[in-house]
Enzyme design. Structure first.
Site, PDB file in Angstrom:
ATOM      1  N   GLU A  57       0.817  -1.211   0.000  1.00 24.19           N
ATOM      2  CA  GLU A  57       0.000   0.000   0.000  1.00 24.19           C
ATOM      3  C   GLU A  57       0.854   1.266   0.000  1.00 24.19           C
ATOM      4  OE1 GLU A  57      -3.084   0.339  -0.643  1.00 24.19           O
ATOM      5  OE2 GLU A  57      -3.456  -1.804  -0.724  1.00 24.19           O
ATOM      6  N   TYR A  75      -4.726   7.066   5.067  1.00 23.34           N
ATOM      7  CA  TYR A  75      -4.995   6.077   4.030  1.00 23.34           C
ATOM      8  C   TYR A  75      -4.366   4.725   4.359  1.00 23.34           C
ATOM      9  CZ  TYR A  75      -4.596   3.230  -0.054  1.00 23.34           C
ATOM     10  OH  TYR A  75      -4.643   2.143  -0.889  1.00 23.34           O
ATOM     11  N   ASP A 134      -8.219   6.047  -1.485  1.00 25.14           N
ATOM     12  CA  ASP A 134      -7.150   6.564  -2.333  1.00 25.14           C
ATOM     13  C   ASP A 134      -7.799   7.366  -3.461  1.00 25.14           C
ATOM     14  OD1 ASP A 134      -8.235   4.662  -4.002  1.00 25.14           O
ATOM     15  OD2 ASP A 134      -6.322   3.731  -4.526  1.00 25.14           O
TER      16      ASP A 134
END
Length: 348
Positions: free
Chosen positions: A31, A114, A132
């Protein structure tokens, strides 16, 4: 509402490496890599990175220079430093185990909103929304949320999500799959400049599609982009197999990386301070046969000229320039910048 979307995502994109043999550590690494980088770029580099750092502990025991070398090709090296900081924080304060509650995750150095939600929603499979850029756009269009793209829109999406106004279908049972499906949809079909609504598996439930608002949502305020032309001379000096260079400081681009001596020949940005000006005694005709390559960084389009000279010539022309030293010519062990590696590749 999202059964077709989940089926489409599973059939088309379940092969991505971070969706196989899942772990919280793999979610953390992937990520952070995926921020500001294309999926294909991450696919091309993640296996190499994980081979060097197969566990959080192995990453936490490393150092910034080694991690940045392993990060080569992914760009935006601040993310590599954030990943290292997070691993070290988790190893020190959580016994090497990645927590799965939002408050603990957001307290970890290097992990933001996030990434924290991605670890919970995708890594742990608990109900969470990892907003995102792709998910922000997809959710805004599905629910016709007509708010300017950015922080305001993200806050509104989270507000509606946690109040139960939207995405009631997202639960602990499908959080991982649905978050990833939204990302896939935004990346492949519901793109910013082109939405292939005919192919979209959720078009029948999409309010923007029904109301003809797809092209106007999310609202985007165009900011005038200033582009500058920059011409640099990158000087190659070799000595017994070593290369002359310097370590980039905190205030410079590519902090912590090694760059060959680089000088400004010309620039349309009069305020540029990243590199010193080419000394006046080093005339243009001295490097008229220099090799070159193009590159970009932030708002600059760069024309790089590459010229090799001897150590004695360097001292003659650049005697007032300090802080250079020789580094071993080994890209596996020395954190040369990408531009420096390109420059070195031009010299036989």
């Amino acid at each position: 509402m999202f059964k077709k979307l989940l089926k489409w995502s599973s059939e088309q994109h379940s092969h991505l490496p971070w969706r196989e043999n899942r772990s919280l550590y793999l979610t953390l690494v992937s990520e952070i890599m995926l921020q500001q980088t294309t999926v294909q770029t991450v696919v091309n580099h993640i296996d190499r990175f994980l081979k060097k750092y197969p566990t959080l502990k192995s990453l936490a025991q490393s150092n910034e220079e080694e991690v940045c070398i392993a990060w080569k090709g992914l760009g935006y090296y601040r993310r590599a430093r954030n990943l290292l900081s997070a691993a070290q924080d988790i190893q020190l304060n959580y016994g090497g185990k990645i927590p799965t509650d939002i408050d603990s995750l957001k307290s970890i150095k290097g992990i933001g909103d996030y990434t924290a939600n991605a670890i919970i929603g995708i890594g742990a499979g608990k109900r969470a929304l990892a907003v995102d850029a792709n998910l922000e756009r997809v959710i805004a269009r599905i629910y016709a949320i007509d708010i300017e793209k950015g922080v305001k829109l993200q806050k509104e999406i989270y507000k509606r999500f946690y109040s139960g106004e939207i995405l009631k279908e997202l639960t602990d049972n499908n959080s991982r799959e649905l978050n990833e499906a939204f990302m896939d949809l935004g990346r492949v079909i519901c793109q910013a400049r082109k939405a292939d609504c005919v192919l979209c598996p959720v078009k029948r439930s999409c309010l923007s599609f029904k109301e003809g608002l797809v092209e106007s949502i999310p609202k985007v305020v165009e900011k005038k982009k200033v582009k500058h032309e920059l011409k640099l001379l990158r000087v190659i000096v070799k000595k017994k197999g070593n290369i002359l260079g310097y370590i980039k400081s905190e205030k410079e681009w590519l902090q912590g990386q090694i760059e060959v001596p680089t000088f400004v020949i010309s620039s349309t940005d009069e305020l540029l301070t990243q590199y010193p000006a080419l000394p006046k005694n080093f005339k243009n005709d001295l490097f008229r046969d220099a090799l070159g390559f193009k590159s970009t960084i932030t708002k600059y389009k760069i024309d790089n000229l590459v010229y090799e000279i001897s150590e004695s010539e360097f001292k003659k022309y650049f005697k007032s320039i300090k802080n250079f030293e020789f580094f071993k010519n080994d890209s596996e062990k020395v954190n040369f910048s990408t531009a420096s590696l390109k420059a070195l590749s031009k010299i036989k």
